[in-house]
Design a protein around this motif. Structure first.
Motif, PDB file in Angstrom:
ATOM      1  N   LEU A  20      28.221 -17.140 -28.480  1.00 46.42           N
ATOM      2  CA  LEU A  20      28.804 -15.834 -28.734  1.00 46.42           C
ATOM      3  C   LEU A  20      29.563 -15.834 -30.054  1.00 46.42           C
ATOM      4  O   LEU A  20      30.419 -16.696 -30.286  1.00 46.42           O
ATOM      5  CB  LEU A  20      29.772 -15.427 -27.610  1.00 46.42           C
ATOM      6  N   LEU A  44      32.316 -13.767 -32.116  1.00 46.87           N
ATOM      7  CA  LEU A  44      33.402 -12.970 -31.560  1.00 46.87           C
ATOM      8  C   LEU A  44      34.238 -12.263 -32.621  1.00 46.87           C
ATOM      9  O   LEU A  44      34.258 -12.666 -33.792  1.00 46.87           O
ATOM     10  CB  LEU A  44      34.312 -13.876 -30.715  1.00 46.87           C
ATOM     11  N   CYS A  92      35.217 -10.108 -23.208  1.00 47.68           N
ATOM     12  CA  CYS A  92      33.771  -9.958 -23.044  1.00 47.68           C
ATOM     13  C   CYS A  92      33.335 -10.796 -21.849  1.00 47.68           C
ATOM     14  O   CYS A  92      34.081 -11.652 -21.372  1.00 47.68           O
ATOM     15  CB  CYS A  92      33.011 -10.358 -24.312  1.00 47.68           C
ATOM     16  N   VAL A 106      25.001 -12.488 -29.717  1.00 45.36           N
ATOM     17  CA  VAL A 106      24.847 -13.436 -28.616  1.00 45.36           C
ATOM     18  C   VAL A 106      23.476 -14.100 -28.689  1.00 45.36           C
ATOM     19  O   VAL A 106      22.478 -13.444 -28.993  1.00 45.36           O
ATOM     20  CB  VAL A 106      24.965 -12.742 -27.234  1.00 45.36           C
ATOM     21  N   SER A 121      32.517  -9.538 -28.153  1.00 42.97           N
ATOM     22  CA  SER A 121      31.300 -10.178 -28.635  1.00 42.97           C
ATOM     23  C   SER A 121      30.605  -9.286 -29.657  1.00 42.97           C
ATOM     24  O   SER A 121      30.467  -8.081 -29.456  1.00 42.97           O
ATOM     25  CB  SER A 121      30.363 -10.467 -27.467  1.00 42.97           C
TER      26      SER A 121
END
Length: 305
Positions: A130, A132, A93, A119, A116
């Motif tokens: 982020l 993940l 990402c 965010v 991601s």
């Protein structure tokens, strides 16, 4: 525990729809967008676009970002647009900084360990947070860009699809049904509440946490007395929610409904079905206006009295 059915406890109060309009039909679904005065900034797949809503025939001004765009943030102080994308390369990402003056992307940060899912851009701290796909939340410090530094690397037991920042703390919901808080100062996580079902979104204030599950539940957990109340949305479930007019939530569902909830008494105020597919983003605009985007490739403006 109080349980309310959407069909059996549907309350229509004077809080009703007065206008709904499609402000933009797009070529692709819009994952994120910003409304500022008469302008809209949005991510449409691999491009950021700008549109003047006050001019009917206005054309988009756009620039290429690559990947699959997820989030957009307009940093007026530094005259930048910040975007987050998932690259087409597996488990990569990116974080991009577009300078409005030079009209180009001047800095890019690539994370090569996962995609991601959610965010947050905390501008006052110069943090990009982020969540993940590799069961982590990372905090990237971009205050010294083009040098980027991961200053927090939080290992989770499952993925988190929603993170909230309040008072130097991160609150996050994990897929296995737990809600946690991570203190950025002490670097410690602690469990707030465990429900045991996949949580799709959540909102919190000083007294309560309201969260939705994959089973169509919307649940109010009172942090003060540990009380629990919920309502059930039949044959559908909430994908995202925003706080609206103090004690209300606007929720977007998998089947394209907009559902307005009074979260103090957990009652349904209204349900609106104008989107044809899942609602993927809702944003506030003013006291009685909000916008939504959908997989049906439209952005709609809603006005409520």
């Amino acid at each position: 525990m109080k349980i309310f059915s959407l069909l059996g406890f549907l309350v229509f109060l004077p809080f009703t729809l007065t206008a709904q309009e499609t402000v933009r039909s797009n070529s692709f679904s819009v994952r994120d967008f910003i409304i500022e005065k008469d302008s809209i900034f949005l991510i449409e797949k691999r491009n950021v676009m700008y549109y003047d809503l006050s001019v009917e025939s206005s054309q988009f001004h756009s620039y290429f970002i690559g990947g699959y765009g997820l989030e957009i943030y307009n940093d007026e102080r530094n005259n930048e647009i910040i975007t987050v994308s998932n690259e087409f390369i597996q488990n990569v990402c990116s974080l991009r900084f577009y300078n409005k003056s030079s009209k180009k992307v001047e800095q890019v940060y690539y994370y090569k360990g996962g995609k991601s899912l959610d965010v947050l851009i905390i501008q006052e701290l110069k943090y990009a947070i982020l969540s993940l796909s590799n069961n982590k939340i990372i905090v990237v410090d971009f205050s010294k860009k083009p040098t980027f530094e991961i200053i927090h690397d939080i290992q989770l037991n499952s993925v988190s699809r929603k993170i909230i920042y309040q008072g130097n703390k991160l609150y996050y919901a994990a897929d296995h049904g737990n809600i946690y808080v991570y203190d950025l100062s002490s670097e410690k996580s602690s469990l707030i509440y465990s429900y045991g079902k996949e949580i799709t979104d959540f909102f919190m204030d000083k007294r309560q946490i309201i969260f939705s599950t994959i089973d169509g539940e919307v649940i109010n957990y009172n942090k003060v007395d540990n009380g629990l109340s919920k309502l059930v949305i039949e044959n559908d479930f909430v994908l995202n929610m925003i706080n609206f007019q103090e004690d209300k939530l606007v929720c977007g569902t998998f089947k394209g409904q907009i559902i307005i909830i009074n979260y103090n008494d957990m009652s349904i105020i209204n349900k609106l079905k104008y989107h044809k597919q899942s609602v993927i983003k809702i944003i506030n605009n003013s006291k009685n206006e909000f916008y939504s985007s959908s997989i049906d490739k439209t952005i709609k403006k809603w006005t409520l009295n």
